[in-house]
Design a protein around this motif. Structure first.
Motif, PDB file in Angstrom:
ATOM      1  N   PRO A 163       0.838  -1.294   0.114  1.00  0.00           N
ATOM      2  CA  PRO A 163      -0.070  -0.020  -0.024  1.00  0.00           C
ATOM      3  C   PRO A 163       0.792   1.317   0.019  1.00  0.00           C
ATOM      4  CG  PRO A 163      -0.896  -1.449   1.499  1.00  0.00           C
ATOM      5  CD  PRO A 163       0.510  -2.063   0.994  1.00  0.00           C
ATOM      6  N   ALA A 164       2.191   1.177   0.064  1.00  0.00           N
ATOM      7  CA  ALA A 164       3.369   2.279   0.463  1.00  0.00           C
ATOM      8  C   ALA A 164       3.639   2.552  -1.109  1.00  0.00           C
ATOM      9  CB  ALA A 164       4.101   2.146   1.340  1.00  0.00           C
ATOM     10  N   GLY A 165       3.538   1.617  -2.107  1.00  0.00           N
ATOM     11  CA  GLY A 165       4.156   1.653  -3.057  1.00  0.00           C
ATOM     12  C   GLY A 165       4.260   0.748  -4.234  1.00  0.00           C
ATOM     13  N   ASP A 166       2.919   0.037  -4.635  1.00  0.00           N
ATOM     14  CA  ASP A 166       3.032  -0.821  -5.659  1.00  0.00           C
ATOM     15  C   ASP A 166       1.903  -0.984  -6.750  1.00  0.00           C
ATOM     16  OD1 ASP A 166       4.241  -3.239  -6.818  1.00  0.00           O
ATOM     17  OD2 ASP A 166       3.039  -4.643  -5.840  1.00  0.00           O
ATOM     18  N   ILE A 167       1.627   0.529  -7.172  1.00  0.00           N
ATOM     19  CA  ILE A 167       0.809   0.706  -8.076  1.00  0.00           C
ATOM     20  C   ILE A 167       1.326   0.983  -9.521  1.00  0.00           C
ATOM     21  CG2 ILE A 167      -0.911   2.440  -9.002  1.00  0.00           C
ATOM     22  CD1 ILE A 167      -2.506   2.128  -6.387  1.00  0.00           C
ATOM     23  N   ASN A 168       0.678   0.666 -10.647  1.00  0.00           N
ATOM     24  CA  ASN A 168       1.050   0.778 -12.157  1.00  0.00           C
ATOM     25  C   ASN A 168      -0.019   1.462 -12.787  1.00  0.00           C
ATOM     26  OD1 ASN A 168       0.132  -0.789 -14.232  1.00  0.00           O
ATOM     27  ND2 ASN A 168       1.080  -2.299 -12.992  1.00  0.00           N
ATOM     28  N   ILE A 169       0.140   2.455 -13.444  1.00  0.00           N
ATOM     29  CA  ILE A 169      -0.806   3.215 -14.217  1.00  0.00           C
ATOM     30  C   ILE A 169      -0.255   3.978 -15.438  1.00  0.00           C
ATOM     31  CG2 ILE A 169      -0.215   5.271 -12.692  1.00  0.00           C
ATOM     32  CD1 ILE A 169      -3.303   5.716 -12.535  1.00  0.00           C
ATOM     33  N   LYS A 170      -1.146   4.219 -16.366  1.00  0.00           N
ATOM     34  CA  LYS A 170      -1.048   4.931 -17.512  1.00  0.00           C
ATOM     35  C   LYS A 170      -1.064   6.627 -17.157  1.00  0.00           C
ATOM     36  CE  LYS A 170      -3.803   2.001 -20.450  1.00  0.00           C
ATOM     37  NZ  LYS A 170      -4.902   1.884 -21.424  1.00  0.00           N
ATOM     38  N   LEU A 171      -0.163   7.213 -17.742  1.00  0.00           N
ATOM     39  CA  LEU A 171      -0.157   8.964 -17.710  1.00  0.00           C
ATOM     40  C   LEU A 171      -1.514   9.304 -17.663  1.00  0.00           C
ATOM     41  CD1 LEU A 171       1.780  11.103 -17.256  1.00  0.00           C
ATOM     42  CD2 LEU A 171       1.937  11.244 -19.423  1.00  0.00           C
ATOM     43  N   THR A 172      -2.382   8.831 -18.772  1.00  0.00           N
ATOM     44  CA  THR A 172      -3.485   9.407 -19.059  1.00  0.00           C
ATOM     45  C   THR A 172      -4.516   9.152 -17.767  1.00  0.00           C
ATOM     46  OG1 THR A 172      -4.117   7.593 -20.331  1.00  0.00           O
ATOM     47  CG2 THR A 172      -3.529   9.407 -21.511  1.00  0.00           C
ATOM     48  N   ASP A 173      -4.403   8.091 -17.180  1.00  0.00           N
ATOM     49  CA  ASP A 173      -5.182   7.859 -15.881  1.00  0.00           C
ATOM     50  C   ASP A 173      -4.929   8.812 -14.890  1.00  0.00           C
ATOM     51  OD1 ASP A 173      -7.412   6.241 -17.255  1.00  0.00           O
ATOM     52  OD2 ASP A 173      -6.131   4.439 -17.137  1.00  0.00           O
ATOM     53  N   TYR A 174      -3.446   8.645 -14.555  1.00  0.00           N
ATOM     54  CA  TYR A 174      -2.818   9.491 -13.451  1.00  0.00           C
ATOM     55  C   TYR A 174      -3.362  10.807 -13.580  1.00  0.00           C
ATOM     56  CZ  TYR A 174       0.490  10.172  -9.708  1.00  0.00           C
ATOM     57  OH  TYR A 174       1.207  10.758  -8.505  1.00  0.00           O
ATOM     58  N   ILE A 175      -3.189  11.272 -14.573  1.00  0.00           N
ATOM     59  CA  ILE A 175      -3.530  12.738 -14.840  1.00  0.00           C
ATOM     60  C   ILE A 175      -4.984  13.066 -14.088  1.00  0.00           C
ATOM     61  CG2 ILE A 175      -4.524  14.440 -16.765  1.00  0.00           C
ATOM     62  CD1 ILE A 175      -2.138  13.389 -18.515  1.00  0.00           C
ATOM     63  N   LYS A 176      -5.976  12.129 -14.443  1.00  0.00           N
ATOM     64  CA  LYS A 176      -7.294  12.262 -13.908  1.00  0.00           C
ATOM     65  C   LYS A 176      -7.215  12.407 -12.424  1.00  0.00           C
ATOM     66  CE  LYS A 176      -9.068  10.011 -17.878  1.00  0.00           C
ATOM     67  NZ  LYS A 176      -9.717   8.426 -18.506  1.00  0.00           N
ATOM     68  N   PHE A 177      -6.365  11.457 -11.855  1.00  0.00           N
ATOM     69  CA  PHE A 177      -6.282  11.401 -10.351  1.00  0.00           C
ATOM     70  C   PHE A 177      -5.808  12.821 -10.182  1.00  0.00           C
ATOM     71  CE2 PHE A 177      -3.287  10.693  -6.562  1.00  0.00           C
ATOM     72  CZ  PHE A 177      -4.204  10.459  -5.420  1.00  0.00           C
ATOM     73  N   ILE A 178      -4.778  13.401 -10.653  1.00  0.00           N
ATOM     74  CA  ILE A 178      -4.030  14.607 -10.163  1.00  0.00           C
ATOM     75  C   ILE A 178      -5.085  15.685 -10.099  1.00  0.00           C
ATOM     76  CG2 ILE A 178      -2.318  16.259 -10.702  1.00  0.00           C
ATOM     77  CD1 ILE A 178      -1.234  13.919  -9.005  1.00  0.00           C
TER      78      ILE A 178
END
Length: 360
Positions: A250-265
């Motif tokens: 939970p401290a560091g094991d996710i992978n993601i596309k930039l386009t989806d991480y943008i939505k989170f930001i």
């Protein structure tokens, strides 16, 4: 080989508005710092101001980068775990000041007394005195058995038998991956769901993002290869390499596309601008600014009268940085698939340049 890690509400794709283009500059930094692949973006709360993907999936392949490539984000996972927990605080399942041992009274008898008053908030802000577990000089961890929740619970029990790290006026927090495991145990307890299930529920089902765990799959599909730095050179690491986080996923094991991480930001930017979305604006304000220095999954930094939430992440083969200018409502993201001093220095130069251009 076994790889030992070290750490350091717009649901459609937002409007693309290219006000500037720093592709040539960014790619020159990528090449000069021998970064195989680099993706970056500059965003506002509802627009993508600039985005690009540069380089190759691996130093040994000719697969060209795309903005749909996946990257492991390391400790930037912390902000996503805190985000999940915040949702269940809003639902009334937890409070920020809920004490750990109110939920796990049976663990008290084997735990150090110094931990008796630790709370959810203190765990997420690294103020609980939990040993760091950052991959170097860690206490030896037993080989716990069971499903992920059972392993985390056994690990948490073990962590609480260790001497605490001193928190004082000089060291206001001690960055701890293990602290995020303990916080995760709390939300797993009150929801009856594993962290893995909660990641899927919040990010994939609710927010329609495409979040996955561990390193991006590169054996069955064409995608990024992380690169470790060994014998003074980068080495591509296949996704089926045996590595472990000592139960601190939970401290560091996710992978993601930039386009989806943008939505989170962008959700975070909108919230910081006072808009409710998946979380309330007041919750975003607390997550980012509720605690001095390190809040909940975000460092607080202040540069030239600017006000930033920022975080970087690595599990030794990728390096990611995200920074949110809270006054201007602009987010800066850089993903890379390598990790060494040159990668870090290159990313810092890119972030500095982008901040200067968009933040002035």
């Amino acid at each position: 080989m076994k790889f030992k890690v070290s750490f350091v509400f717009f649901l459609c794709l937002p409007i693309l508005i290219y006000g500037q283009d720093h592709t040539r500059f960014v790619d020159s930094i990528r090449v000069s710092n021998a970064i195989p692949e680099l993706s970056y973006a500059v965003v506002s709360g509802d627009k993508i101001l600039e985005i690009n993907a540069l380089g190759l999936h691996s130093i040994d392949l000719k697969d060209v980068a795309t903005i749909n490539d996946r990257f492991h984000i390391g400790s930037n996972t912390k902000a996503m775990t805190a985000f999940i927990i915040a949702k269940y605080v809003e639902k009334g399942k937890l409070k920020w000041n809920t004490k750990f041992f109110d939920l796990f009274p049976d663990l008290k008898k084997t735990s150090k007394a110094e931990y008796y008053e630790i709370t959810l908030e203190k765990l997420l802000s690294h103020q609980a005195g939990i040993q760091p577990f950052q991959g170097e000089n860690d206490p030896a961890v037993p080989d716990f058995k069971g499903n992920p929740v059972e392993k985390r619970n056994q690990f948490g029990k073990f962590v609480l038998t260790l001497d605490p790290v001193q928190i004082n006026s000089e060291h206001k927090y001690v960055y701890s991956n293990a602290g995020y495991t303990l916080a995760t145990m709390m939300v797993e307890k009150v929801t009856g769901k594993s962290w893995e299930q909660l990641v899927d529920q919040v990010f994939n089902k609710d927010l329609k993002l495409n979040v996955k765990l561990s390193w991006p799959e590169n054996q069955k599909a064409k995608d990024t290869w992380g690169h470790s730095f060994e014998n003074n050179k980068l080495s591509p690491v296949p996704s089926n390499t045996d590595y472990h986080l000592d139960y601190t996923e939970p401290a560091g094991d996710i992978n993601i596309k930039l386009t989806d991480y943008i939505k989170f930001i962008q959700l975070n930017i909108q919230g910081l601008q006072g808009h409710d979305n998946y979380l309330k604006a007041s919750t975003y304000n607390f997550i980012h600014k509720g605690i001095e220095d390190y809040s909940l999954g975000w460092f607080n930094s202040y540069e030239n009268n600017q006000d930033f939430s920022t975080h970087s992440g690595t599990a030794g083969t990728y390096y990611t940085i995200a920074a949110i200018d809270r006054k201007k409502g602009i987010g800066y993201i850089v993903f890379t698939n390598s990790f060494n001093e040159a990668t870090v220095n290159g990313v810092r130069l890119i972030i500095r340049k982008l901040k200067k251009e968009y933040g002035s």
